[in-house]
Design a protein around this motif. Structure first.
Motif, PDB file in Angstrom:
ATOM      1  N   ALA A  94       0.837  -1.207   0.000  1.00 34.39           N
ATOM      2  CA  ALA A  94       0.000   0.000   0.000  1.00 34.39           C
ATOM      3  C   ALA A  94       0.868   1.252   0.000  1.00 34.39           C
ATOM      4  O   ALA A  94       0.590   2.230  -0.716  1.00 34.39           O
ATOM      5  CB  ALA A  94      -0.930  -0.008   1.210  1.00 34.39           C
ATOM      6  N   ARG A  95       1.929   1.240   0.790  1.00 38.18           N
ATOM      7  CA  ARG A  95       2.840   2.386   0.816  1.00 38.18           C
ATOM      8  C   ARG A  95       3.540   2.560  -0.532  1.00 38.18           C
ATOM      9  O   ARG A  95       3.725   3.682  -1.010  1.00 38.18           O
ATOM     10  CB  ARG A  95       3.860   2.223   1.945  1.00 38.18           C
ATOM     11  N   GLY A  96       3.924   1.437  -1.139  1.00 36.86           N
ATOM     12  CA  GLY A  96       4.552   1.517  -2.445  1.00 36.86           C
ATOM     13  C   GLY A  96       3.609   2.057  -3.504  1.00 36.86           C
ATOM     14  O   GLY A  96       4.001   2.890  -4.338  1.00 36.86           O
ATOM     15  N   LEU A  97       2.364   1.600  -3.481  1.00 32.33           N
ATOM     16  CA  LEU A  97       1.372   2.114  -4.429  1.00 32.33           C
ATOM     17  C   LEU A  97       1.129   3.603  -4.227  1.00 32.33           C
ATOM     18  O   LEU A  97       0.999   4.363  -5.202  1.00 32.33           O
ATOM     19  CB  LEU A  97       0.051   1.353  -4.248  1.00 32.33           C
ATOM     20  N   ALA A  98       1.061   4.036  -2.969  1.00 36.11           N
ATOM     21  CA  ALA A  98       0.829   5.449  -2.689  1.00 36.11           C
ATOM     22  C   ALA A  98       1.988   6.302  -3.192  1.00 36.11           C
ATOM     23  O   ALA A  98       1.781   7.365  -3.786  1.00 36.11           O
ATOM     24  CB  ALA A  98       0.627   5.650  -1.185  1.00 36.11           C
ATOM     25  N   GLU A  99       3.203   5.830  -2.968  1.00 40.13           N
ATOM     26  CA  GLU A  99       4.369   6.588  -3.421  1.00 40.13           C
ATOM     27  C   GLU A  99       4.420   6.671  -4.938  1.00 40.13           C
ATOM     28  O   GLU A  99       4.689   7.728  -5.511  1.00 40.13           O
ATOM     29  CB  GLU A  99       5.643   5.932  -2.892  1.00 40.13           C
ATOM     30  N   GLU A 100       4.174   5.535  -5.606  1.00 38.49           N
ATOM     31  CA  GLU A 100       4.255   5.514  -7.073  1.00 38.49           C
ATOM     32  C   GLU A 100       3.122   6.303  -7.730  1.00 38.49           C
ATOM     33  O   GLU A 100       3.331   6.944  -8.761  1.00 38.49           O
ATOM     34  CB  GLU A 100       4.222   4.066  -7.573  1.00 38.49           C
ATOM     35  N   SER A 101       1.950   6.252  -7.135  1.00 37.67           N
ATOM     36  CA  SER A 101       0.793   6.913  -7.755  1.00 37.67           C
ATOM     37  C   SER A 101       0.643   8.365  -7.332  1.00 37.67           C
ATOM     38  O   SER A 101      -0.034   9.141  -8.016  1.00 37.67           O
ATOM     39  CB  SER A 101      -0.490   6.159  -7.384  1.00 37.67           C
ATOM     40  N   GLY A 102       1.270   8.731  -6.205  1.00 38.89           N
ATOM     41  CA  GLY A 102       1.075  10.078  -5.673  1.00 38.89           C
ATOM     42  C   GLY A 102      -0.316  10.288  -5.117  1.00 38.89           C
ATOM     43  O   GLY A 102      -0.756  11.430  -4.939  1.00 38.89           O
ATOM     44  N   ARG A 103      -0.998   9.180  -4.792  1.00 38.92           N
ATOM     45  CA  ARG A 103      -2.371   9.250  -4.290  1.00 38.92           C
ATOM     46  C   ARG A 103      -2.490   8.450  -2.994  1.00 38.92           C
ATOM     47  O   ARG A 103      -1.729   7.489  -2.775  1.00 38.92           O
ATOM     48  CB  ARG A 103      -3.344   8.649  -5.314  1.00 38.92           C
ATOM     49  N   PRO A 104      -3.445   8.776  -2.137  1.00 34.72           N
ATOM     50  CA  PRO A 104      -3.714   7.920  -0.979  1.00 34.72           C
ATOM     51  C   PRO A 104      -4.172   6.548  -1.451  1.00 34.72           C
ATOM     52  O   PRO A 104      -4.809   6.401  -2.497  1.00 34.72           O
ATOM     53  CB  PRO A 104      -4.842   8.655  -0.243  1.00 34.72           C
ATOM     54  N   VAL A 105      -3.836   5.528  -0.665  1.00 34.43           N
ATOM     55  CA  VAL A 105      -4.235   4.159  -0.974  1.00 34.43           C
ATOM     56  C   VAL A 105      -4.945   3.575   0.248  1.00 34.43           C
ATOM     57  O   VAL A 105      -4.392   3.578   1.349  1.00 34.43           O
ATOM     58  CB  VAL A 105      -3.017   3.279  -1.342  1.00 34.43           C
TER      59      VAL A 105
END
Length: 270
Positions: A94-105
């Motif tokens: 989840a943290r990786g997705l948030a960092e890559e997308s620039g969005r909350p996850v």
């Protein structure tokens, strides 16, 4: 672990057709007891750290909106063995997705320790009330206790993956890991575990062809767990620890980001 006894049962069932000797029967029974005594039965539930994770690395927080991420499967998906909530595979991803997308996850864990492929239907039923945008599924280690063929177990997985995809969820599946790296299982029982788990992983990949899911063969991690068990297994010597889950997250994150539409690259462990 329940699957260790199931592995012995499967070996005996196979031997009843192929001519398992009394000595071999006794050996497998003894090794099953030995493995169960070393690994033990989990006394604790995995941590739960569901919530919203932000691009700055903070979380979980109470917040609305964001990319929704669901985790499905067994104890490996739930993160049993992680030393702290931050080391759960779902949290790391989840943290990786948030960092890559620039969005909350927003992370929601549907996975339950002890689940088999036949238990995925209940998890997916719960999720389809409000389907996540992207999902990770990891299951297989407990399927041996069902005494079903690998093709049947793989199709049970594929059926639930297709349900998620039909609901608009992008799905990544981590195939059954190589159980031959679990050292508390003595030989020759460990070789049987390796053959069965590798066969299931291959069957899962075949069953998912055309499903729309991305497949990550967790056998990519086999040599790491086999050669670095003290670093990557938890104290039960069966489930990964936080570092082991981090290694798995490293090979899953890029396909997960790609499925979610936030990146295109892929990575493999060194």
């Amino acid at each position: 672990m329940y699957w260790v006894r199931g592995l012995w049962v499967a070996a005996v069932a196979a031997g009843s057709v192929g001519g398992l000797s009394g000595a071999a029967y006794t050996l497998l029974q003894s090794q099953s007891r030995q493995a169960r005594s070393v690994i033990g039965v989990p006394r604790d539930l995995p941590f739960n750290a569901d919530g919203v994770y932000l691009p700055d690395g903070s979380g979980p927080v109470v917040a609305a909106g964001g990319l929704t991420f669901g985790v499905f499967g067994d104890s490996s998906a739930a993160g049993l063995g992680a030393e702290a909530p931050d080391w759960l595979p779902g949290v790391q991803l989840a943290r990786g997705l948030a960092e890559e997308s620039g969005r909350p996850v927003r992370l929601t864990t549907y996975a339950i320790s002890g689940s088999r492929s036949s238990d995925l239907a209940g998890q997916v039923d719960r999720a389809l009330v409000d389907p996540p945008r992207v999902a990770l599924v990891m299951v297989g280690g407990n399927d041996v206790t069902a005494r079903r063929g690998v093709a049947v177990c793989a199709e049970l997985l594929a059926e639930q993956v297709r349900r998620l995809v039909a609901a608009g969820t992008a799905v990544v599946v981590g195939t059954c890991p190589d159980l031959g790296s679990v050292r508390p299982i003595p030989q020759p029982l460990r070789s049987l575990a390796a053959r069965w788990s590798l066969a299931l992983g291959r069957a899962q990949a075949r069953a998912l062809v055309g499903s729309g899911a991305s497949v990550v063969p967790l056998t990519l991690l086999s040599r790491h767990f086999a050669t670095r068990p003290e670093e990557l297994f938890s104290t039960d010597r069966f489930h990964p620890n936080g570092a082991g889950y981090a290694l798995a997250a490293a090979v899953i994150l890029a396909p997960l980001c790609s499925a979610a539409g936030v990146c295109d690259s892929a990575v493999t462990p060194d």
